[in-house]
Design a protein around this motif. Structure first.
Motif, mmCIF file in Angstrom:
data_model
loop_
_atom_site.group_PDB
_atom_site.id
_atom_site.type_symbol
_atom_site.label_atom_id
_atom_site.label_comp_id
_atom_site.label_asym_id
_atom_site.label_seq_id
_atom_site.Cartn_x
_atom_site.Cartn_y
_atom_site.Cartn_z
ATOM 1 N N ILE A 1 -13.679 -15.155 -1.225
ATOM 2 C CA ILE A 1 -13.050 -14.931 0.085
ATOM 3 C C ILE A 1 -14.108 -15.215 1.141
ATOM 4 N N SER A 2 -13.834 -16.110 2.063
ATOM 5 C CA SER A 2 -14.846 -16.505 3.035
ATOM 6 C C SER A 2 -14.288 -16.514 4.452
ATOM 7 N N ARG B 1 -5.997 -7.786 -2.401
ATOM 8 C CA ARG B 1 -4.721 -7.216 -2.872
ATOM 9 C C ARG B 1 -3.858 -8.268 -3.560
ATOM 10 N N LYS B 2 -4.100 -9.527 -3.259
ATOM 11 C CA LYS B 2 -3.322 -10.587 -3.893
ATOM 12 C C LYS B 2 -3.773 -10.853 -5.323
ATOM 13 N N TYR C 1 -4.438 -1.688 -5.780
ATOM 14 C CA TYR C 1 -5.085 -1.307 -4.523
ATOM 15 C C TYR C 1 -4.821 0.164 -4.245
ATOM 16 N N ILE C 2 -5.868 0.865 -3.910
ATOM 17 C CA ILE C 2 -5.757 2.282 -3.589
ATOM 18 C C ILE C 2 -6.488 2.532 -2.289
ATOM 19 N N ILE C 3 -5.851 3.155 -1.330
ATOM 20 C CA ILE C 3 -6.557 3.573 -0.121
ATOM 21 C C ILE C 3 -6.527 5.085 -0.051
ATOM 22 N N TYR D 1 -10.312 1.330 -2.323
ATOM 23 C CA TYR D 1 -10.617 1.295 -3.740
ATOM 24 C C TYR D 1 -9.704 0.270 -4.421
ATOM 25 N N PHE D 2 -10.250 -0.355 -5.464
ATOM 26 C CA PHE D 2 -9.439 -1.224 -6.298
ATOM 27 C C PHE D 2 -9.683 -0.851 -7.754
ATOM 28 N N LEU D 3 -8.708 -1.139 -8.573
ATOM 29 C CA LEU D 3 -8.834 -0.893 -9.998
ATOM 30 C C LEU D 3 -8.165 -2.037 -10.740
#
Length: 615
Positions: free
Chosen positions: A475-476, A489-490, A495-497, A505-507
């Motif tokens: 991602i730039s 998220r894609k 995705y966790i906020i 947070y991501f898992l």
């Protein structure tokens, strides 16, 4: 020792153990003791003969030692011939490993599910069991007749927390540990961002100094000293005789911060007055309060009862049995909202001073503070704070401190983790400071700027390139962090906020979650996978794996043996099968002996001879 492969072969070896030497040694011990008593009496006679009172020896004056003899001696011995099955753990491990593999776990995930991480706790509880599942699969288990469900929603962190808390409320379960198998993360580029693994989750946060058109600096102060009116630090750099922008060291860290801020002001009409933060050796965090002083922000992280998850804007006074608490001490009900800023400062220091070292200490409630459970809990709290701020950094020393309350009173203020550093630090963001500030990074001084950098005036763009869970994500040139989050998220990540902390947070969807349950009352914690009893999600098989941590061998062995509370099996010997991989045999025992001594006159011939010598 012969190569033993079966119980029968092991039993034959044990039958050949010769115990006669044990009793012979005990009997000879009595004989040696009698000899020493006799020698002692004779030595006393010689001493009495050599000791004079006037012209006569004590012996001539009638002093004569007693001779002692064993009237009888009883010897008893209790022997244990032990045959430990050192291959049984492999059987339990392999069975769980194969079960996990059959449910489409990778080799690494199956090993995580199968391995036993809390061996030190097994003897502290009557029973312990584990169940594991994949985060992208809804799960339902029945524990001692009560059903607990998890739904694979976007906010996995919240769902897992609620599952753990519900299980903790079960009166038969005394301790619950959650572990997440984190997918491997490799950060190849993170412009303006930090990316790391926090307790199994991928975390993304903005860097403290990512602001265009400013200069940032990190001043390290190893030793605070009295200000001798000679400026130690110059924000302007060499060649500038203007006293503005200079300040001295001070034994009071808050006074030093005020002097540093005043020196960093361009002028009072300039909007860019700069920002200064201070962090002392003892982990105190200071932020300017707008009135020429600095506020000290609490930095200890507090936890719920029997828990090691870091929470914000949540009442931390919860515990299962409120009746055992007589004081809350100085507990702040919620962790401080400024922690996020404090942690950004710590990461900034960690990134720009290679000599920094952090110490994070975990604590527990004083009730039962020295138990193995509380020692583990203290360690997990310290590790949670480390991961929450840094990930698994080699610059962080994790320690624990356990305390035991003699009065039996709880103190929730000690359910915490704290951090300290090996230096004091002042962080400058904008203001008068420039890259020529002295003493600079290459100066041979203890107290100096270890980092100085001018941020370009042109708009900076966020960028991120990571390898996470075997997938490269690039991602730039994003204008803000939320654009980075939207791109992530894609990907195939959950995705966790955490709204109460404003953290992202991501898992990885294939992440594996494991719960280890301990009970002080139940001989066996009954766990059933209710998803496997009916049609599971999307018609696929359940991902749940249930494993015994106090392993059983086979039904045949269980029928032949009696199970004790410490999970041993007896067939004429004690067999500890928990960690084993091969046969190991030993003879253990204890012996006791009682004896009666009586005092006897010296032998008649000996006394007659002595009398003839001394008349």
């Amino acid at each position: 020792m012969p190569n033993v492969q079966t119980f029968q072969e092991g039993a034959q070896v044990l039958q050949q153990v010769d115990v006669s030497d044990i009793f012979t040694s005990l009997a000879l011990g009595i004989a040696e003791a009698q000899e020493k008593l006799d020698n002692n009496s004779i030595a006393q006679i010689i001493k009495l003969a050599d000791t004079k009172v006037g012209e006569k020896s004590l012996l001539e004056l009638g002093f004569f030692p007693a001779f002692y003899a064993f009237q009888y001696a009883d010897i008893s011995a209790n022997l244990h011939l032990k045959m430990a099955l050192r291959e049984s753990f492999g059987i339990g491990f392999q069975a769980t490993f194969n079960l996990a593999k059959s449910k489409n776990y990778t080799n690494e995930e199956a090993k995580f599910v199968s391995e036993s991480r809390y061996n030190s706790l097994y003897d502290e509880y009557k029973s312990s069991r584990e169940f594991s599942f994949k985060a992208n699969k809804s799960t339902s288990v029945k524990i001692d007749g009560r059903t607990y469900s998890y739904e694979a929603k976007d906010n996995i962190k919240k769902e897992l927390r609620e599952l753990r808390e519900e299980i903790s409320k079960n009166e038969k379960i005394d301790f619950v540990i959650q572990d997440i198998h984190a997918r491997e993360l490799k950060v190849e580029q993170a412009t303006g961002l930090y990316a790391w693994i926090d307790q199994g989750y991928l975390r993304i946060e903005e860097q403290l100094d990512f602001k265009p058109g400013i200069t940032v600096g990190l001043l390290r102060i190893k030793n605070l000293a009295e200000d001798d009116n000679v400026p130690d630090f110059d924000l302007n750099g060499p060649g500038n005789n203007n006293p503005a922008g200079t300040f001295g060291n001070n034994s009071n860290f808050e006074d030093l911060l005020i002097a540093a801020r005043n020196a960093n002001l361009n002028n009072y009409l300039d909007n860019n007055q700069g920002t200064i933060f201070g962090i002392s050796k003892d982990g105190k965090f200071y932020e300017y309060d707008g009135t020429n002083s600095f506020n000290e922000i609490p930095t200890d992280i507090y936890f719920k009862f029997n828990d090691s998850e870091i929470l914000y804007r949540v009442d931390l006074k919860y515990q299962r049995d409120k009746s055992d608490v007589t004081t809350y001490g100085n507990l702040i009900n919620e962790n401080h909202d400024k922690h996020r800023l404090f942690h950004q400062c710590l990461r900034f220091i960690n990134q720009h001073d290679p000599d920094v070292r952090f110490t994070i200490k975990g604590f527990t409630d004083p009730v039962g503070g020295n138990s193995r459970k509380n020692q583990l809990l203290a360690k997990r709290r310290a590790e949670a704070m480390r991961d929450h701020i840094f990930n698994d950094s080699t610059k962080v020393n994790v320690t624990i401190e356990t305390q035991t309350s003699e009065s039996g009173n709880s103190d929730l203020a000690l359910r915490k983790a704290s951090i300290s550093l090996n230096n004091n630090y002042v962080i400058f963001i904008g203001g008068k400071i420039n890259t020529s500030a002295t003493p600079g990074p290459y100066d041979n001084k203890e107290n100096k700027f270890v980092h100085l950098k001018a941020i370009p005036s042109s708009p900076n763009h966020y960028a991120l390139t990571i390898m996470y869970g075997g997938r490269r994500t690039i991602i730039s040139e994003k204008e803000n962090i939320q654009d980075i989050i939207s791109e992530l998220r894609k990907e195939n990540f959950k995705y966790i906020i955490e709204n109460h902390y404003e953290a992202d947070y991501f898992l990885h969807e294939e992440a594996v979650v494991k719960y280890t349950l301990f009970s002080e009352t139940e001989e066996t914690i009954e766990i059933e996978d209710t998803m496997s009893m009916g049609e599971s999600e999307e018609g696929s098989e359940s991902s749940t794996v249930i494993s015994d941590k106090k392993d059983r061998l086979t039904s045949d062995l269980e029928n032949l043996s009696n199970k004790s509370g410490s999970n041993t099996f007896a067939i004429g010997a004690s067999l500890d099968i928990r960690y084993a991989r091969q046969f190991e045999m030993s003879v253990e025992g204890n012996a006791s002996m009682s004896a009666r001594l009586i005092a006897l006159p010296p032998p008649e011939g000996f006394k007659t001879y002595i009398d003839s010598l001394y008349g």
